[in-house]
Design a protein around this motif. Structure first.
Motif, PDB file in Angstrom:
ATOM      1  N   UNK B 221       0.846  -1.311   0.023  1.00 54.89           N
ATOM      2  CA  UNK B 221       0.103  -0.251   0.027  1.00 54.89           C
ATOM      3  C   UNK B 221       1.022   0.992  -0.012  1.00 54.89           C
ATOM      4  N   UNK B 222       1.830   1.084   0.827  1.00 57.50           N
ATOM      5  CA  UNK B 222       2.493   2.460   0.932  1.00 57.50           C
ATOM      6  C   UNK B 222       2.950   2.876  -0.669  1.00 57.50           C
ATOM      7  N   UNK B 223       2.450   4.048  -1.038  1.00 58.15           N
ATOM      8  CA  UNK B 223       2.364   4.475  -3.038  1.00 58.15           C
ATOM      9  C   UNK B 223       3.361   4.964  -2.811  1.00 58.15           C
ATOM     10  N   UNK B 224       5.132   5.684  -2.317  1.00 60.60           N
ATOM     11  CA  UNK B 224       6.493   5.753  -2.876  1.00 60.60           C
ATOM     12  C   UNK B 224       6.897   6.375  -1.107  1.00 60.60           C
TER      13      UNK B 224
END
Lengths: 242, 242
Positions: B221-224
């Protein structure tokens, strides 16, 4: 409108003692609030300058003016919304895979960035010495970008924990083994130290594996890496072999 | 004492246009100022609440009150001193080893941290698109911890430079080759993109080698990653093989 009591409560939540007393914390900005809502954090109340968050029931939200938002915000430039959430109960420590141990990290931005890195690298557990900045500090919440919902953080007596554990303990030092040449396990504890003073002496004694990120600069003058960038490199090294 | 004109000048230096017009910038704190002095940056004037910096000639320093320091400081909590320095002339681009190219990095803290990383890893040259935050922004100076004296930074037409260069061009993307499995050269350009939007389309077209830092988190889920922590990992990978 924000009542005087609400204003007093929310601004008090910038301080740890009032967060703990009220078991509440707050997050600002649509993205951060949405992440917490999606992760089953329990909303106490939402304040927004817009009629957004359609899934939040009417009773739990208030549309407020930009001026009112500015009053309750902890940011230099207020966002469009602020959500007050119930502080979840601390979960037991999960001893699987890698555990990051923070020895007195003081900067909220650093803790937030470290949480985001753990989330990226699949590290599910952070243990913090009691002197480490509080997880529910608004600046930490801001910097985690929602990762707070996916990484378990516990504040403990770090020394006692490290004395008891059977896991191998690693720590970053200026004079350790070259991390690029070290054999790194998939299970273990990695200790990172305070921004100014590094790892404390009493914790250093318990670390069997001292590693160093070698410095390549010719001038050899940079004194140290920022703790969040050091964490990035260390987590990358522990994972690249897997 | 700080005169009205001095106050006006120094506070104006928080803005890029006045820094450029006056060819001056400032640094705060003993450590940062000392680093600049040691690196032959030319001091215009030093303001300190103490009688320190014994090597600085009397004519170039003024002892001021805490209140006066607060007025000229750009920090929320003022340090003990502020040094105004002459902005050095831009040096020509050094095309040896690795060059970092920044495509619209906007956050001063990120630029400062990236400079410190370059210094650590011996990267001597950063080229920035014209939209990148100004090197002499007080918050950048604060975050570099003196590395500014050891890394050459140029603001250029990034697209034109990349079109002309014979060096291999790398860039970080969400969908590139696994950086841990990529063959990385000792000479080349590494492009890093804007905090919110990544690398712009016109620059992306010029990048032959797209690399990715793989995400290990289960939730995915961590986008970036933050651009400074991504830089840390990328520079570490480029150097670990050498």
């Amino acid at each position: 409108m924000v009542s005087k009591n609400q204003l007093k409560l929310i601004t008090s939540l910038q301080q740890k003692k009032y967060r703990n007393a009220n078991k509440l914390f707050f997050a600002e900005g649509v993205k951060g609030i949405q992440e917490l809502l999606d992760s089953n954090f329990e909303l106490e109340h939402l304040y927004s300058t817009k009629n957004d968050f359609s899934k939040v029931s009417k009773e739990l939200k208030t549309i407020i003016s930009d001026d009112d938002l500015k009053k309750i915000s902890a940011l230099a430039t207020a966002n469009s919304c602020l959500g007050v959430f119930k502080m979840p109960a601390e979960k037991p420590i999960v001893e699987t895979g890698l555990i990051l141990a923070l020895d007195s990290i003081r900067d909220p931005g650093n803790l937030g960035t470290i949480l985001r890195l753990c989330d990226w690298f699949g590290v599910e557990q952070i243990i913090c010495s009691k002197e480490t900045v509080d997880l529910f500090n608004p600046k930490v919440i801001q910097a985690t970008m929602g990762s707070i919902s996916r990484v378990n953080v516990n504040y403990i007596d770090l020394k006692a924990f490290l004395v008891e554990t059977n896991l191998p303990i690693f720590g970053t030092f200026m004079n350790g083994e070259n991390i690029y040449k070290s054999k790194l396990p998939k299970k273990g504890i990695i200790v990172l130290g305070n921004e100014a003073n590094g790892i404390s002496n009493e914790i250093e004694e318990l670390i069997q594996n001292k590693v160093t990120i070698p410095r390549f600069g010719v001038a050899q003058k940079t004194e140290s890496l920022n703790v969040a960038t050091a964490t990035a490199i260390v987590l990358s090294e522990f994972h690249r072999v897997s």
